[in-house]
Design a protein around this motif. Sequence first.
Motif, PDB file in Angstrom:
ATOM      1  N   ILE A   1       0.854  -1.178   0.000  1.00 46.01           N
ATOM      2  CA  ILE A   1       0.000   0.000   0.000  1.00 46.01           C
ATOM      3  C   ILE A   1       0.893   1.231   0.000  1.00 46.01           C
ATOM      4  CG2 ILE A   1      -0.177  -0.014   2.535  1.00 46.01           C
ATOM      5  CD1 ILE A   1      -2.984   1.172   2.248  1.00 46.01           C
ATOM      6  N   VAL A   2       0.463   2.266  -0.701  1.00 45.95           N
ATOM      7  CA  VAL A   2       1.194   3.537  -0.729  1.00 45.95           C
ATOM      8  C   VAL A   2       0.230   4.609  -0.231  1.00 45.95           C
ATOM      9  CG1 VAL A   2       2.633   5.082  -2.097  1.00 45.95           C
ATOM     10  CG2 VAL A   2       2.453   2.673  -2.740  1.00 45.95           C
ATOM     11  N   PRO A   3       0.072   4.724   1.101  1.00 43.57           N
ATOM     12  CA  PRO A   3      -0.943   5.628   1.647  1.00 43.57           C
ATOM     13  C   PRO A   3      -0.538   7.095   1.523  1.00 43.57           C
ATOM     14  CG  PRO A   3       0.340   4.678   3.429  1.00 43.57           C
ATOM     15  CD  PRO A   3       0.835   4.030   2.161  1.00 43.57           C
TER      16      PRO A   3
ATOM     17  N   ASN B   1       0.077  12.015  -2.433  1.00 42.84           N
ATOM     18  CA  ASN B   1      -1.277  12.209  -2.947  1.00 42.84           C
ATOM     19  C   ASN B   1      -1.294  11.917  -4.449  1.00 42.84           C
ATOM     20  OD1 ASN B   1      -3.849  12.980  -3.607  1.00 42.84           O
ATOM     21  ND2 ASN B   1      -3.742  14.994  -2.683  1.00 42.84           N
ATOM     22  N   ASP B   2      -0.402  12.595  -5.182  1.00 43.70           N
ATOM     23  CA  ASP B   2      -0.197  12.324  -6.609  1.00 43.70           C
ATOM     24  C   ASP B   2      -1.512  12.206  -7.387  1.00 43.70           C
ATOM     25  OD1 ASP B   2       2.565  12.301  -6.158  1.00 43.70           O
ATOM     26  OD2 ASP B   2       2.593  10.158  -5.765  1.00 43.70           O
TER      27      ASP B   2
ATOM     28  N   GLY C   1      -4.257  11.243  -6.487  1.00 46.62           N
ATOM     29  CA  GLY C   1      -5.051  10.066  -6.130  1.00 46.62           C
ATOM     30  C   GLY C   1      -4.703   8.796  -6.865  1.00 46.62           C
ATOM     31  N   MET C   2      -3.565   8.778  -7.584  1.00 45.69           N
ATOM     32  CA  MET C   2      -3.308   7.601  -8.428  1.00 45.69           C
ATOM     33  C   MET C   2      -3.011   6.349  -7.604  1.00 45.69           C
ATOM     34  SD  MET C   2       0.387   8.360 -10.182  1.00 45.69           S
ATOM     35  CE  MET C   2       1.942   8.298  -9.292  1.00 45.69           C
ATOM     36  N   TRP C   3      -2.360   6.489  -6.439  1.00 47.98           N
ATOM     37  CA  TRP C   3      -2.078   5.316  -5.606  1.00 47.98           C
ATOM     38  C   TRP C   3      -3.361   4.806  -4.952  1.00 47.98           C
ATOM     39  CZ3 TRP C   3       2.459   3.331  -6.594  1.00 47.98           C
ATOM     40  CH2 TRP C   3       3.502   4.171  -7.000  1.00 47.98           C
ATOM     41  N   GLU C   4      -4.203   5.737  -4.521  1.00 49.24           N
ATOM     42  CA  GLU C   4      -5.465   5.347  -3.894  1.00 49.24           C
ATOM     43  C   GLU C   4      -6.361   4.608  -4.885  1.00 49.24           C
ATOM     44  OE1 GLU C   4      -8.809   7.304  -0.898  1.00 49.24           O
ATOM     45  OE2 GLU C   4      -7.484   8.612  -2.066  1.00 49.24           O
ATOM     46  N   LYS C   5      -6.374   5.049  -6.140  1.00 50.73           N
ATOM     47  CA  LYS C   5      -7.198   4.389  -7.153  1.00 50.73           C
ATOM     48  C   LYS C   5      -6.718   2.963  -7.413  1.00 50.73           C
ATOM     49  CE  LYS C   5      -8.525   8.676  -9.480  1.00 50.73           C
ATOM     50  NZ  LYS C   5      -8.308   9.562 -10.653  1.00 50.73           N
ATOM     51  N   ILE C   6      -5.400   2.764  -7.414  1.00 55.61           N
ATOM     52  CA  ILE C   6      -4.868   1.404  -7.605  1.00 55.61           C
ATOM     53  C   ILE C   6      -5.251   0.527  -6.424  1.00 55.61           C
ATOM     54  CG2 ILE C   6      -2.748   0.029  -7.725  1.00 55.61           C
ATOM     55  CD1 ILE C   6      -3.324   1.332 -10.345  1.00 55.61           C
TER      56      ILE C   6
ATOM     57  N   TRP D   1      -9.301   2.501 -10.615  1.00 59.71           N
ATOM     58  CA  TRP D   1      -8.588   3.130 -11.726  1.00 59.71           C
ATOM     59  C   TRP D   1      -9.354   2.932 -13.035  1.00 59.71           C
ATOM     60  CZ3 TRP D   1      -6.820  -1.583  -9.740  1.00 59.71           C
ATOM     61  CH2 TRP D   1      -6.779  -2.650 -10.643  1.00 59.71           C
ATOM     62  N   GLY D   2      -9.083   3.817 -13.977  1.00 59.72           N
ATOM     63  CA  GLY D   2      -9.691   3.719 -15.298  1.00 59.72           C
ATOM     64  C   GLY D   2      -8.629   3.634 -16.370  1.00 59.72           C
ATOM     65  N   PRO D   3      -9.031   3.591 -17.637  1.00 57.64           N
ATOM     66  CA  PRO D   3      -8.053   3.457 -18.731  1.00 57.64           C
ATOM     67  C   PRO D   3      -7.121   4.665 -18.863  1.00 57.64           C
ATOM     68  CG  PRO D   3     -10.252   3.873 -19.600  1.00 57.64           C
ATOM     69  CD  PRO D   3     -10.422   3.616 -18.136  1.00 57.64           C
ATOM     70  N   ASP D   4      -7.510   5.785 -18.230  1.00 52.85           N
ATOM     71  CA  ASP D   4      -6.663   6.980 -18.308  1.00 52.85           C
ATOM     72  C   ASP D   4      -5.650   7.056 -17.180  1.00 52.85           C
ATOM     73  OD1 ASP D   4      -8.562   7.317 -16.338  1.00 52.85           O
ATOM     74  OD2 ASP D   4      -8.893   9.455 -16.754  1.00 52.85           O
ATOM     75  N   HIS D   5      -5.612   6.039 -16.324  1.00 56.14           N
ATOM     76  CA  HIS D   5      -4.632   6.049 -15.232  1.00 56.14           C
ATOM     77  C   HIS D   5      -3.225   5.980 -15.823  1.00 56.14           C
ATOM     78  CE1 HIS D   5      -2.413   4.943 -11.610  1.00 56.14           C
ATOM     79  NE2 HIS D   5      -3.503   5.202 -10.896  1.00 56.14           N
ATOM     80  N   PRO D   6      -2.287   6.813 -15.323  1.00 56.44           N
ATOM     81  CA  PRO D   6      -0.946   6.835 -15.935  1.00 56.44           C
ATOM     82  C   PRO D   6      -0.229   5.501 -15.889  1.00 56.44           C
ATOM     83  CG  PRO D   6      -0.994   8.095 -13.864  1.00 56.44           C
ATOM     84  CD  PRO D   6      -2.407   7.817 -14.234  1.00 56.44           C
TER      85      PRO D   6
END
Length: 408
Positions: free
Chosen positions: A61-63, A70-71, A73-78, A83-88
Motif C-alpha cells: 500500500i502507498v498511503p 497524494n499524486d 489520487g493515483m495510488w489510492e485508485k490502484i 482506476w480507469g483506462p486513463d490512469h498513468p
Amino acid sequence: LFCAAIYCTKLKTNVYDQVTNFWQTPDQIAAGVAPAYSGLRNYAPTNEVYSLNEVSTDEVIVPIRGGDWNDNGMWEKIWKHTWGPDHPFVSNVWDYIYSGIARVNSILETVNKVDPKPSDFASIQAELKTIRAFYYYLALDLFGNVPIVENNNVDCSQLGNKPRTEVFSYVEKEIKDNLPALTTEVNPKTYGRATRWFAQAILAKLYLNALVYTGTPRWAECIAVCDAILNSNKYALEANFFNNFLIANEGSKENIFIIPFDRNAGLNLFSIQPATLHYQSNSTFGLDGGGWNGFCSIAEYYNLFNPNDVRRKMFLVGQQYVDQIMDAAHIQYDADVNLPLIFDPVITSFSNPAPESRMSGARCAKWEFNKQGGGFMSNDFAVFRLADIILMKAEVQFRSGDITAALT
C-alpha cells in the motif's frame, strides 16, 4: 572552382545503413541482443508493472501521509480498484510492453538480414523470441485481448486486438517452438539471459492461470514444466532465504531469470529501498540518502507470517534506533513531528493527516540496503526463482485435490 573540381573527383561515400560484418563474434552477439534486455529494468519495484501487480493487492500500500504521496489520487485508485483506462500506470505499462516488443522486432529484423548468418543464429532467434513472448505474457496477464505484432513495418491501422485465448496460444506456441534452441547452461555467461529454464518458467505461469486466461485448466501441463525445471538439478534452494536478496545476490542458487542492477554500471531503476524507508532512515542504516516514506504493508498481511517464520524479517517494524544501536541513548525520532520513529503495521485509513501516520505501515527490508547510491540499488531482481516453481507446483496439486503431494 579549381579546388571544387579536385574534391569532386576524389569524393568517397561511406555507407552506414548496412550491416556487413556484425553478429559474428560472441561479444558482438551479446551487444546485439542487449537492447532486448535493457528495457526490462522497468519491471522491478517500484515501477509501474510492479505497482499494477502489487499495489492493487493487500501486499503493498502507498498511503497518503499528510500531503505526501497524494499524486492526484493515483495510488489510492490502484489500492481501491477504482482506476480507469486513463490512469498513468495503465498507459505507461502498455508503452513499456509494446516498446519492448518493438525493440525485439527490430533486432530480429536486423539479425535476419545478416549474411553470412552467425553460427548460433538459431539460438539468437530463440533467445529474442522468448524475451518477446515474455512481454506478450505480461500483456496477456495485465490487459487480456491485445494486438500481436511481429513486424514493426505493419501499418497501425491494420492492427487490432486479438482475443485473450488467441494471445495465450501465441505465447505458448512461441515458447514451445523455440525451447529446443535455447541453452540449458546455467553459468555466469547465461546469467540474466533467456535460457530453456526461463522459458519453462513462463509456461508454468501461463498454465497455472490458464483457467482465468482461457476458461480451461491446464494443471497437468503446469506440473510437467515445473518438473522439467526441478528435475534439471540446475537450481537449489538457498539455506538462508535472505541470500536471494543480497546486494551481491548473483551467487544465489535459486535464480532462474534475473534483471541485473548495478548503480556503478548505470543499471538503475530499482528503488524499493528509498520508496519504503522513512525520510530519516538514513540515520538508522548509515545510508547516503533518506527515504521517500511511501511503500509499505498493512498489519493484516504482515500478521499472515508466523512469528517463527524467518520471512517475517522481510518487514521493518517497531522502534528505530540511530545506527541500529538499540539503547535509550540512540532512540530515533521523526524530527519533523517530534515523535519516536516507530513503524506500526496498523494503517487506519488510506489518507491520514495525523503526524503519527508518517510512521504507519510495515516497511520492506527484504533486499539488503545499499549504503551508497542515493537510492539506486545494485541488488539483482529475480523474476523467477526456484521457490516460485515449487510453490506453483504445490498450488496446482492443491487445486487438483492432491493435498498430500502439495504439502510434501
